[in-house]
Scaffold this active site. Structure first.
Site, mmCIF file in Angstrom:
data_model
loop_
_atom_site.group_PDB
_atom_site.id
_atom_site.type_symbol
_atom_site.label_atom_id
_atom_site.label_comp_id
_atom_site.label_asym_id
_atom_site.label_seq_id
_atom_site.Cartn_x
_atom_site.Cartn_y
_atom_site.Cartn_z
ATOM 1 N N GLN A 167 0.841 -1.191 0.000
ATOM 2 C CA GLN A 167 0.000 0.000 0.000
ATOM 3 C C GLN A 167 0.880 1.246 0.000
ATOM 4 O O GLN A 167 1.741 1.413 0.855
ATOM 5 C CB GLN A 167 -0.920 0.043 1.222
ATOM 6 N N GLY A 214 -8.802 -6.707 9.713
ATOM 7 C CA GLY A 214 -7.715 -5.941 10.294
ATOM 8 C C GLY A 214 -7.123 -6.599 11.516
ATOM 9 O O GLY A 214 -6.278 -7.483 11.423
ATOM 10 N N TYR A 224 -5.785 11.206 3.931
ATOM 11 C CA TYR A 224 -4.449 11.428 3.404
ATOM 12 C C TYR A 224 -4.532 12.131 2.045
ATOM 13 O O TYR A 224 -5.602 12.494 1.573
ATOM 14 C CB TYR A 224 -3.681 10.107 3.349
#
Length: 389
Positions: free
Chosen positions: A134, A345, A215
């Site tokens: 990523q 996650g 972001y």
């Protein structure tokens, strides 16, 4: 790291997080018969054939050298332990030094960083796994002390976000970022392309653009953080331009079938907001669909809008669904056709053998919140697998 920083990440990094408590393991004395489930059927994601539909989410773990951005020697072990996932998506990796947003996070810019990541990719492949990197440019969600020459963080517009980031000196308030020029935007787009090539050179199977969590890509997408009046701001079409150009640069290096993107509409993390999110993300996904990407990764947290129902019909590639999943929710998403694969996650963080545990209906380790970002082995590579108990 202390609980303050952890609380800022819980919403999106650790979607199956259980309240902090002592790490423990409890295994049933007799396993049930392995579950017959769509989770354990193969699926094609781009050019990869995955053996199961359990994807490990990208999760910041702060186990890189803070001065060099080089992953430590613990990192290959951590990812290799979890190679039973159908696909691993790595933690966010900055494509250039100006993209760093947190202490002890890794990059993919220098030869030393590339060499360290090659050890990670090799370790995963040696265990039969598959891994995407990523790419994460944090933009304004940073601090001068984290950036070369104590530079100001950059953003589409000079709008200071509310909140703090974690630096070597502790939590520091965000500062007002410097607005990027058009030429600088082009340089960042090129940096994403170059970092894609470096990830492939390190042996990764593909790359994911982090387009969520407030972001830089989401800062361009969102009207609350992008007030530009040029080709990169104003209308939805113009605000989406940066993301589409970045994806184009990544595709040019890797091929569309080795590129994915993560989005998280209306998560509003890191003080990002948009006046018309449904319109924004509908347009974005319609444009992305024409690129032929390997997958669209959509993680939802807290929004009342069913963006999966809205966006999946607009995307003809593989759809990865994440956000607050457990076994039953993931299986239901697959059975209903709402997803092609499901993303976990903190369940993967605390259970390196999560697919085996799901198949055997075994109890899960509890994530130890205090060690999420603490550095070192504890809470990183010492979670036991079933055979270790």
């Amino acid at each position: 790291m202390d609980a303050d920083r952890g609380s800022r990440f819980d919403a999106y990094l650790h979607s199956s997080f259980i309240s902090p408590m002592r790490m423990h393991i409890s295994i049933r004395s007799k396993w049930r018969n392995p579950r017959m489930s769509l989770l354990f059927t193969p699926v094609r994601i781009g050019r990869l054939e995955l053996p199961n539909r359990l994807v490990m989410a990208p999760m910041t773990r702060s186990r890189a050298d803070d001065e060099t951005g080089v992953p430590t020697d613990l990192v290959p072990t951590y990812y290799a332990q979890r190679a039973g996932a159908g696909l691993i998506i790595s933690e966010g990796v900055y494509p250039s030094a100006m993209g760093k947003g947190y202490v002890s996070t890794p990059g993919i810019e220098t030869e030393a960083q590339i060499a360290a990541w090659k050890r990670v990719a090799d370790a995963v492949h040696d265990r039969g796994g598959r891994i995407f990197m990523q790419l994460m440019h944090t933009g304004r969600i940073s601090h001068p002390s984290l950036l070369p020459g104590n530079a100001q963080p950059v953003a589409p517009s000079a709008i200071r976000p509310a909140g703090q980031t974690w630096t070597a000196a502790g939590q520091q308030d965000f500062v007002t970022p410097r607005e990027l020029s058009v030429a600088e935007i082009g340089d960042i787009v090129a940096a994403y392309g170059a970092s894609t090539r470096r990830a492939l050179d390190a042996g990764f199977d593909g790359v994911e653009l982090h387009g969520a969590s407030g972001y830089l890509p989401e800062q361009f997408l969102s009207s609350g953080s992008n007030t530009r009046e040029d080709a990169y701001g104003g209308s939805v079409e113009k605000r989406a331009r940066f993301v589409l150009e970045v994806l184009g640069a990544m595709v040019a290096e890797a091929g569309a079938d080795r590129v994915g993107i993560k989005i998280s509409p209306e998560m509003n993390f890191n003080d990002v907001s948009d006046a018309t999110p449904q319109q924004t993300y509908t347009h974005l996904v319609e444009q992305i669909d024409g690129l032929g990407l390997a997958y669209l990764h959509v993680a939802l947290f807290g929004t009342p809008v069913d963006y999966h129902a809205l966006l999946k019909p607009l995307f003809s590639g593989s759809y990865l669904l994440g956000g607050g999943l457990d076994y039953a929710k993931a299986e239901a998403a697959l059975e209903s056709g709402r997803a092609d694969a499901t993303v976990f996650g903190s369940a993967f963080l605390a259970n390196p053998d999560l697919p085996v545990r799901f198949q055997q209906n075994a109890a899960l380790n509890t994530p130890d919140h205090a060690t999420f970002y603490s550095g070192g082995e504890q809470g990183y590579i010492d979670y036991p697998a079933l055979g270790d108990a």
